[in-house]
Design a protein around this motif. Structure first.
Motif, PDB file in Angstrom:
ATOM      1  N   MET A   1       0.857  -1.205   0.000  1.00 54.23           N
ATOM      2  CA  MET A   1       0.000   0.000   0.000  1.00 54.23           C
ATOM      3  C   MET A   1       0.887   1.248   0.000  1.00 54.23           C
ATOM      4  O   MET A   1       1.860   1.330   0.733  1.00 54.23           O
ATOM      5  CB  MET A   1      -0.876  -0.035   1.260  1.00 54.23           C
ATOM      6  N   THR A   2       0.560   2.167  -0.851  1.00 58.98           N
ATOM      7  CA  THR A   2       1.306   3.430  -0.857  1.00 58.98           C
ATOM      8  C   THR A   2       0.328   4.563  -1.191  1.00 58.98           C
ATOM      9  O   THR A   2      -0.810   4.310  -1.545  1.00 58.98           O
ATOM     10  CB  THR A   2       2.477   3.371  -1.860  1.00 58.98           C
ATOM     11  N   ILE A   3       0.801   5.769  -1.045  1.00 58.05           N
ATOM     12  CA  ILE A   3      -0.032   6.907  -1.423  1.00 58.05           C
ATOM     13  C   ILE A   3       0.702   7.674  -2.519  1.00 58.05           C
ATOM     14  O   ILE A   3       1.834   7.333  -2.870  1.00 58.05           O
ATOM     15  CB  ILE A   3      -0.289   7.840  -0.226  1.00 58.05           C
ATOM     16  N   ASP A   4       0.089   8.697  -3.042  1.00 60.13           N
ATOM     17  CA  ASP A   4       0.723   9.534  -4.064  1.00 60.13           C
ATOM     18  C   ASP A   4       1.755  10.430  -3.357  1.00 60.13           C
ATOM     19  O   ASP A   4       1.411  11.422  -2.723  1.00 60.13           O
ATOM     20  CB  ASP A   4      -0.373  10.363  -4.752  1.00 60.13           C
ATOM     21  N   ILE A   5       3.008   9.999  -3.445  1.00 64.76           N
ATOM     22  CA  ILE A   5       4.082  10.674  -2.709  1.00 64.76           C
ATOM     23  C   ILE A   5       4.196  12.142  -3.120  1.00 64.76           C
ATOM     24  O   ILE A   5       4.367  13.029  -2.267  1.00 64.76           O
ATOM     25  CB  ILE A   5       5.438   9.967  -2.986  1.00 64.76           C
ATOM     26  N   ARG A 375      -1.465  -3.973   9.853  1.00 63.36           N
ATOM     27  CA  ARG A 375      -2.868  -3.695   9.509  1.00 63.36           C
ATOM     28  C   ARG A 375      -3.191  -2.212   9.735  1.00 63.36           C
ATOM     29  O   ARG A 375      -3.874  -1.580   8.939  1.00 63.36           O
ATOM     30  CB  ARG A 375      -3.761  -4.583  10.378  1.00 63.36           C
ATOM     31  N   ILE A 376      -2.695  -1.659  10.842  1.00 60.52           N
ATOM     32  CA  ILE A 376      -2.950  -0.241  11.134  1.00 60.52           C
ATOM     33  C   ILE A 376      -2.279   0.634  10.077  1.00 60.52           C
ATOM     34  O   ILE A 376      -2.883   1.583   9.558  1.00 60.52           O
ATOM     35  CB  ILE A 376      -2.462   0.123  12.553  1.00 60.52           C
ATOM     36  N   ARG A 377      -1.051   0.310   9.713  1.00 60.38           N
ATOM     37  CA  ARG A 377      -0.340   1.136   8.709  1.00 60.38           C
ATOM     38  C   ARG A 377      -1.027   1.048   7.349  1.00 60.38           C
ATOM     39  O   ARG A 377      -1.233   2.071   6.688  1.00 60.38           O
ATOM     40  CB  ARG A 377       1.105   0.665   8.570  1.00 60.38           C
ATOM     41  N   THR A 378      -1.386  -0.156   6.947  1.00 59.14           N
ATOM     42  CA  THR A 378      -2.028  -0.326   5.635  1.00 59.14           C
ATOM     43  C   THR A 378      -3.355   0.422   5.603  1.00 59.14           C
ATOM     44  O   THR A 378      -3.675   1.120   4.636  1.00 59.14           O
ATOM     45  CB  THR A 378      -2.259  -1.834   5.358  1.00 59.14           C
ATOM     46  N   ALA A 379      -4.109   0.307   6.691  1.00 58.69           N
ATOM     47  CA  ALA A 379      -5.412   0.977   6.742  1.00 58.69           C
ATOM     48  C   ALA A 379      -5.242   2.501   6.739  1.00 58.69           C
ATOM     49  O   ALA A 379      -6.041   3.221   6.132  1.00 58.69           O
ATOM     50  CB  ALA A 379      -6.175   0.540   7.987  1.00 58.69           C
ATOM     51  N   THR A 380      -4.207   2.992   7.401  1.00 61.04           N
ATOM     52  CA  THR A 380      -3.988   4.447   7.452  1.00 61.04           C
ATOM     53  C   THR A 380      -3.707   4.972   6.052  1.00 61.04           C
ATOM     54  O   THR A 380      -4.260   6.011   5.623  1.00 61.04           O
ATOM     55  CB  THR A 380      -2.797   4.769   8.396  1.00 61.04           C
ATOM     56  N   LEU A 381      -2.866   4.258   5.317  1.00 58.55           N
ATOM     57  CA  LEU A 381      -2.548   4.696   3.952  1.00 58.55           C
ATOM     58  C   LEU A 381      -3.779   4.569   3.049  1.00 58.55           C
ATOM     59  O   LEU A 381      -4.025   5.434   2.195  1.00 58.55           O
ATOM     60  CB  LEU A 381      -1.368   3.890   3.405  1.00 58.55           C
ATOM     61  N   ALA A 382      -4.576   3.522   3.256  1.00 58.42           N
ATOM     62  CA  ALA A 382      -5.790   3.355   2.440  1.00 58.42           C
ATOM     63  C   ALA A 382      -6.783   4.479   2.722  1.00 58.42           C
ATOM     64  O   ALA A 382      -7.452   4.980   1.805  1.00 58.42           O
ATOM     65  CB  ALA A 382      -6.421   1.992   2.723  1.00 58.42           C
ATOM     66  N   LEU A 383      -6.866   4.895   3.992  1.00 56.37           N
ATOM     67  CA  LEU A 383      -7.759   6.018   4.326  1.00 56.37           C
ATOM     68  C   LEU A 383      -7.341   7.266   3.545  1.00 56.37           C
ATOM     69  O   LEU A 383      -8.180   7.984   3.009  1.00 56.37           O
ATOM     70  CB  LEU A 383      -7.707   6.312   5.830  1.00 56.37           C
ATOM     71  N   MET A 384      -6.034   7.514   3.480  1.00 51.68           N
ATOM     72  CA  MET A 384      -5.539   8.704   2.758  1.00 51.68           C
ATOM     73  C   MET A 384      -5.797   8.575   1.258  1.00 51.68           C
ATOM     74  O   MET A 384      -6.163   9.535   0.592  1.00 51.68           O
ATOM     75  CB  MET A 384      -4.040   8.879   2.985  1.00 51.68           C
ATOM     76  N   ARG A 385      -5.580   7.368   0.761  1.00 50.93           N
ATOM     77  CA  ARG A 385      -5.776   7.161  -0.683  1.00 50.93           C
ATOM     78  C   ARG A 385      -7.247   7.371  -1.050  1.00 50.93           C
ATOM     79  O   ARG A 385      -7.565   8.046  -2.025  1.00 50.93           O
ATOM     80  CB  ARG A 385      -5.350   5.727  -1.048  1.00 50.93           C
ATOM     81  N   ASP A 386      -8.154   6.870  -0.225  1.00 53.66           N
ATOM     82  CA  ASP A 386      -9.575   6.897  -0.590  1.00 53.66           C
ATOM     83  C   ASP A 386     -10.305   8.119  -0.025  1.00 53.66           C
ATOM     84  O   ASP A 386     -11.284   8.581  -0.613  1.00 53.66           O
ATOM     85  CB  ASP A 386     -10.276   5.621  -0.087  1.00 53.66           C
TER      86      ASP A 386
END
Ligand code: DGY
Length: 427
Positions: A1-5, A375-386
């Motif tokens: 999982m990553t975000i738009d850096i 799980r917390i890190r992946t979910a945090t990045l997914a929250l930002m992405r979505d």
């Protein structure tokens, strides 16, 4: 999982006001203490010079007694209430008169350990002194009776302004504000996402009380009707002392190291009094009543970040969090969804905050709960992405809430993407 850096970096650049970063445009137009510490770590992922400047500009606001104020008003703005005219402090760069969770030494260690610049030693040595003075201030001003745990004198000092953990103490306040309340926050975002008017009346009543005492810590301690041993503040201070001790090996004296170690030993022992076995979490203590506050909030998980719990308690904290996530799937709600005061959209009464997730994930990783941390890190990045790089998020729907284009959320996105397995170097 990553975000738009690039998008996350662009937020920090857009919120840069010349060496300091506003949390977001208009809603928070100054430099905030704990925001800046996380933001410095975010800058450090791509711009070392700017990371140093963030910390250096924050301590422009540091008081002679060592306090690092919660807001430094570097430049005027009409977008925020309460401004310097309400705080009535005497520092030459206008500041507020209270502090915020001391993430500074943790950020300093982080920036120093990845710094490559030729001036890194000198800059770190100077900032080490500032951090030490700030921790000494916490000890003197917020634990004058030497209990080992500091108390906050205003909900804003916790950074978790309207947490249900403060409800009972705030409801007991009989003080009235003398300053007229002219809220600006709810002209920028919806009132349903912010503290209520009655909270603001009490926030400002405390500011008026302390301004009348000239912001003198001993007088404030004696007069304060709000003295709360906040779990998050003490956990963050403990982690910061751990990081300060590492810096002290390089920049400090033997006496300083012994002082930090003694404080840490006292605090680690005193934390046992905040553990609630029935609720499987750490809870605040109200010094006004001498009782533990019956509110389970994300603050109660933060002792993990500082290595305070034993292994069994860490397992219980993990189980407690799992029970919350059965009700609200996006980790980590700021208030337990099992608590009747849980409000998924209202600031610190339910929403998810990326900085808290960062610390909790670090904490679980520290105890070997790697799957939960991931799980917390992946979910945090997914929250930002979505949901966008928002101030906070609804833990039931994932919706982005509060201010947009938010600096500390962007910083955590950068940190979690840069260091997916361990958010913090040198742990
Ligand atoms: C605010 O104004 O909402 C801040 O959290 C106070 O520091």
């Amino acid at each position: 999982m990553t975000i738009d850096i690039e998008a996350a970096r662009a937020i920090l650049r857009a919120n840069d006001r010349g060496g300091y970063t506003v949390p977001t445009d208009r809603l928070y137009p100054f430099q905030w203490n704990w925001d800046s510490a996380f933001v410095a770590m975010g800058w450090a992922t791509f711009d070392e010079e700017r990371a140093w400047r963030e910390l250096e500009r924050l301590v422009e606001g540091q008081w002679n007694d060592g306090m690092v104020p919660h807001i430094v008003f570097h430049a005027p703005s009409d977008d925020y209430f309460p401004g310097p005219d309400v705080w009535r402090t005497r520092h030459s760069v206008p500041t507020s008169g209270i502090t915020q969770p001391p993430v500074f030494a943790t950020a300093l260690r982080h920036v120093f350990e990845i710094a490559r610049g030729p001036d890194a030693q000198a800059r770190a040595a100077r900032l080490y002194k500032c951090a030490l003075a700030s921790h000494d201030w916490w000890d003197r001003a917020r634990d004058p009776e030497g209990t080992g745990l500091v108390a906050i004198l205003h909900p804003w000092e916790s950074g978790m302004d309207n947490s249900p953990a403060w409800d009972e103490a705030m409801a007991r306040l009989t003080l009235q504000p003398t300053t007229p309340i002219r809220r600006r926050d709810i002209s920028h975002i919806g009132a349903e996402m912010r503290p209520r008017d009655e909270d603001y009346r009490r926030f400002i009543a405390l500011v008026d009380l302390y301004a009348g005492l000239g912001w003198e810590p001993a007088a404030m301690w004696r007069a304060s009707p709000f003295k709360l041993v906040d779990v998050a503040t003490n956990a963050i201070l403990h982690k910061a002392d751990e990081d300060l001790l590492v810096l002290a090996e390089k920049f400090g004296s033997d006496a300083e190291r012994r002082r930090i170690e003694a404080r840490m030993a006292r605090r680690a022992a005193a934390f046992a009094g905040l553990w609630n076995q029935d609720r499987r979490i750490y809870q605040a203590r109200d010094l006004g009543t001498g009782t533990v506050v019956s509110a389970s909030t994300s603050a109660g998980l933060l002792p993990l970040f500082a290595g305070i719990p034993g292994a069994r308690q860490a397992d219980e904290l993990a189980a407690e969090l799992e029970s919350w996530l059965a009700r609200a799937p996006y980790p980590v709600p700021s208030t337990s969804p099992l608590d009747p005061r849980f409000e998924p959209k209202r600031y610190w009464r339910g929403p998810v905050w990326a900085v808290v997730n960062f610390m909790i994930a670090e904490g679980f990783a520290r105890y070997g709960h790697m799957a939960l941390a991931a799980r917390i890190r992946t979910a945090t990045l997914a929250l930002m992405r979505d949901g966008g790089i928002a101030e906070y998020f609804d833990p039931t729907s994932g919706e982005g809430l509060g201010g947009g284009q938010f600096s500390w959320t962007a910083a955590i996105g950068l940190l979690m993407t840069d260091q997916p397995t361990r958010g913090q170097r040198g742990l």
